[in-house]
Every structure is written in C-alpha cells, then in structure tokens.
Write an enzyme that holds these catalytic residues in place. Structure first.
Site, PDB file in Angstrom:
ATOM      1  N   ARG A 126       0.743  -0.967  -0.172  1.00 20.00           N
ATOM      2  CA  ARG A 126      -0.219  -0.029  -0.034  1.00 20.00           C
ATOM      3  C   ARG A 126       0.877   1.313  -0.036  1.00 20.00           C
ATOM      4  O   ARG A 126       1.272   1.580   1.140  1.00 20.00           O
ATOM      5  CB  ARG A 126      -0.844  -0.181   1.026  1.00 20.00           C
ATOM      6  CG  ARG A 126      -1.620   1.223   1.496  1.00 20.00           C
ATOM      7  CD  ARG A 126      -2.954   1.213   2.457  1.00 20.00           C
ATOM      8  NE  ARG A 126      -2.425   0.552   3.814  1.00 20.00           N
ATOM      9  CZ  ARG A 126      -1.739   1.251   4.703  1.00 20.00           C
ATOM     10  NH1 ARG A 126      -1.352   2.699   4.603  1.00 20.00           N
ATOM     11  NH2 ARG A 126      -1.534   0.738   5.962  1.00 20.00           N
ATOM     12  N   TYR A 147       4.480   5.370  10.696  1.00 17.59           N
ATOM     13  CA  TYR A 147       4.801   3.680  10.893  1.00 17.59           C
ATOM     14  C   TYR A 147       5.333   3.070   9.764  1.00 17.59           C
ATOM     15  O   TYR A 147       6.203   2.073   9.854  1.00 17.59           O
ATOM     16  CB  TYR A 147       3.437   2.910  11.314  1.00 17.59           C
ATOM     17  CG  TYR A 147       2.422   3.047  10.420  1.00 17.59           C
ATOM     18  CD1 TYR A 147       2.307   2.131   9.094  1.00 17.59           C
ATOM     19  CD2 TYR A 147       1.393   3.614  10.575  1.00 17.59           C
ATOM     20  CE1 TYR A 147       1.077   1.980   8.235  1.00 17.59           C
ATOM     21  CE2 TYR A 147       0.145   4.061   9.850  1.00 17.59           C
ATOM     22  CZ  TYR A 147      -0.020   3.109   8.670  1.00 17.59           C
ATOM     23  OH  TYR A 147      -0.962   3.141   7.691  1.00 17.59           O
ATOM     24  N   HIS A 166      -3.400   4.076   4.952  1.00 13.68           N
ATOM     25  CA  HIS A 166      -4.679   3.283   4.964  1.00 13.68           C
ATOM     26  C   HIS A 166      -5.935   3.737   4.465  1.00 13.68           C
ATOM     27  O   HIS A 166      -6.701   3.168   3.699  1.00 13.68           O
ATOM     28  CB  HIS A 166      -4.909   2.811   6.325  1.00 13.68           C
ATOM     29  CG  HIS A 166      -6.212   1.674   6.483  1.00 13.68           C
ATOM     30  ND1 HIS A 166      -5.959   0.424   6.258  1.00 13.68           N
ATOM     31  CD2 HIS A 166      -7.371   1.871   7.015  1.00 13.68           C
ATOM     32  CE1 HIS A 166      -7.056  -0.304   6.587  1.00 13.68           C
ATOM     33  NE2 HIS A 166      -7.757   0.793   7.035  1.00 13.68           N
TER      34      HIS A 166
END
Length: 394
Positions: A294, A307, A298
């Site tokens: 990805r 992160y 998100h």
C-alpha cells in the site's frame, strides 16, 4: 491490532528457519532487487519489465490484453488520485486509497467470467471499475448520500463491506447456494460459476475469515479467497500478524494456497484464472495471497508516515505495478499511445469530479429506509418522531 504506533514500538518477531521447500515449488533464478523476500510468489513479469518463467504457471494475456491491463491500471490510479483530492477538499467523508495495488485488482478482475460473483472488502475500486461499475457509483457511499453504491445484481459484485472479514462468510454462503442450485461443479461452462472474495492481511486475523475457511473447505464451496497482503493492517505489519506466509494458512484447512507477486499483473491474471476454473469445476476453495504494498495511507484519516519506514516505501516504489507493465509494452507500442491512455484517464477524472459534485444529499428521513425488509413498529415510531422534530424548525 489496528492501533497507530511509532516505528520504534513495532518489535521485530524472531524469524524461525523455514522448513524444506519442494524443488518444484522453488521459482527459477531471476534478477530481484535486494532486499526482497526470498519468495515473493509466482512471478511472470520482473520489476524491470522483462518476462520470467515459473514452473507452475504461464502468462495467459496476449498483447491486446496487456494493453487493456495497462489502461485499466492507469485509469484506476488517476481516479484514485482524484477521489483523494475530493476528500481533501471536503467533498467526500472519507476515501480509501488503492495506490500500489492496481495489478492485484485488475489482473484478478480480468479472470472473472459472466456467472461468477464478487464480494469486495472496501478498497477494490479498480475491480469495480474494471467490471464496468460507473466511477461515481463507487464514491456514493463515501460522499454520504447513500447506504450503498451500485446495483449488485447488475454488476455481479456486492457492495463494500466495511466490517473486516464479514464478506468472507457472505461469499461462502453465496458459493454454497450456487452448489445447491446446480450452478457450480456441473461440468457445463455455460452454467458453472464461482465466487471471488477479496480481503486484506488484517482481515486474515479475524475470526470470520477463519470460520469462512472452515465452511468453504467442509462443503467444497466454489470460493476463491484473494488476500491482498499490502504489508500493513493500518499500523500493524504483517510480520506481527503471522509467522508464516499467509498463503500457507490454507494448508491447515485442506485446500490450495498460492502466493503471487501482487505487483505483477500477468501473474495475478494467470493464477486467478486457474483458481476460478478450479472452483467452478467443483475443486473447492483456493486461497491466493497477493504480495503487494500500500503506497498510500490506509484511509485519508490515517497518517502512514508514523509507521511506514521511508526506506521500505522506496523499495516498493521500485516495484511499481504500472511502471513494470509500461516497460514491457514500450518495445511494441508507440510512445504516443501512453499519452493517449493518460489523457483518457484525465478525462475520466474530470467526469468523476463533476458527477461527485452533482450527488446532492438526499432528504434526511431516507436514513430510515431500506434498514429492514419490513419496517418495524420501533422504526416507524422513530421515523415519525424525527419527521415531526425536523418540521418543527420549518
């Protein structure tokens, strides 16, 4: 598990040495940029755009189909960019980016046949667009003007499932119904169908997914589970969720599991074609793990920079699914063709923006509609109270 953490708080799990791998399962030597995992899955197209061989599968797409793949992936990325911009400008409540996962979605969608049915999660925009769902219908729910998006019966694709892994049970139930109706495993290609259900690596940790695996295996349901392992379930890395490749989960349930390079549209198409044929023919369920990444948050409410390591992101950018197919096609198409594809995608993005802004909010009272087949006494009481309350301001 879906709690945002800083990279320093994500502890590495000890790596257990793998067991012996059958010689037939080992892909041939190929040029792989370090530090890629030892087995990124079935691969037919390398990141540099060269074709490679795999003893298990061969590419099924001809030149024309490869051009279609490229057009669909470019279109999906451009529409994704436009939808992200619309959300940032306050025109969508939320958007769920798909950047980086175009090959996993387009390659698998191209394997779907007329009698198949699709159950998506909530990020399968490229699947919907490849199957002909109008672009604006994909964003209706996320603009907050409808409980759903498109006509599921017309497009043979259910609406998005926001609750993680809930769609896997729906898919197995649908597949079992196909068997009971004599619409799978009959040997008649004009009748048989299968179910393709998408889920993410985070959903693989949910109880619903594992229950779906049990039911699918027990009843031989014609279901292909396609896990898009994009490495991050919001902020939780796959390495924390599973000590082994996700495709190997299928071994414990007694059906085939295949790991695929999810950024290779040719491999995704070949493996999904085989899996759906296996399911349609009465062979039972299959699990496909599309090993992808990805390259965006998100959702638009997420800050992935908290992160996702920058170095990791750079490595995966070098494996971009659109770039590698462009490198393959470059030797056989005129340079102007790529410009035409981009111009068409830009036009489609402009249409999406216009159609989005034309989606006016419905009357507030419609939120009480289509909740149950028959309106209950409580629902009617609530609707009548709300109507009276609203009218008191007019």
């Amino acid at each position: 598990m879906n709690v945002v953490r800083g990279p320093e708080l994500i502890a590495e799990r000890p790596v257990r040495p793998p067991g012996p791998v059958p010689a037939a399962a080992v892909p041939p030597a190929m040029s792989i940029p370090p530090p890629e995992p030892a087995d990124s899955g079935v691969r037919l197209l390398a990141p540099d755009g060269t074709r490679v061989t795999d003893p298990r599968f061969v590419a099924l797409a001809d030149h024309d189909l490869c051009r279609t793949f490229y057009s669909s992936m470019v279109l999906a990325r451009r529409l994704d960019e436009e939808a992200t911009a619309l959300q940032r400008q306050g025109e969508l409540v939320l958007w769920i980016p798909l950047r980086g996962q175009e090959a996993a979605q387009v390659g698998s969608a191209a394997a779907i046949r007329v009698h198949d049915f699709v159950f998506p999660s909530y990020r399968e925009h490229a699947v919907a667009w490849h199957l002909g769902v109008p672009a604006a219908e994909v964003i209706r729910l996320l603009r907050g003007v409808s409980h759903d998006g498109w006509d599921a019966a017309k497009h043979h694709m259910a609406n998005y499932a926001i609750v993680l892994a809930s769609q896997t049970l729906h898919a197995v139930g649908y597949g079992m119904g196909m068997v009971f109706d004599g619409a799978a495993g009959t040997g008649d290609p004009d009748r048989d169908g299968a179910v393709l259900v998408y889920l993410g690596d985070g959903a693989m940790s949910q109880g619903d997914a594992n229950e779906a695996f049990v039911w699918a295996a027990s009843f031989g349901a014609p279901v292909v589970f396609l896990c898009q392992n994009n490495q991050w379930a919001i902020s939780t890395p796959t390495r924390r969720q599973s000590a082994m490749q996700l495709a190997r989960r299928a071994d414990g349930f007694g059906f085939p599991g295949v790991r695929v390079d999810g950024n290779d549209v040719l491999a995704m198409h070949a493996v999904t074609t085989w899996a759906l044929e296996h399911a349609r023919g009465g062979g039972g369920p299959v699990l496909i793990e599309a090993n992808t990444y990805r390259m965006a948050p998100h959702t638009t409410s997420d800050d992935a920079t908290r992160y996702q390591p920058a170095a990791e992101l750079a490595i995966w950018r070098a494996r971009d699914p659109i770039d590698r197919l462009r490198l393959l096609l470059a030797a056989d198409v005129a340079a102007g063709w790529f410009d035409e594809v981009r111009e068409h995608a830009d036009d489609a993005a402009a249409d999406l923006r216009r159609d989005c802004l034309a989606l006016d909010p419905p009357p507030a009272v419609t939120m009480f509609g289509n909740v149950c087949v028959d309106e209950t006494v409580d629902q009617r009481t609530q609707r009548e109270w709300f109507t009276a309350y609203r009218d008191s301001f007019l």
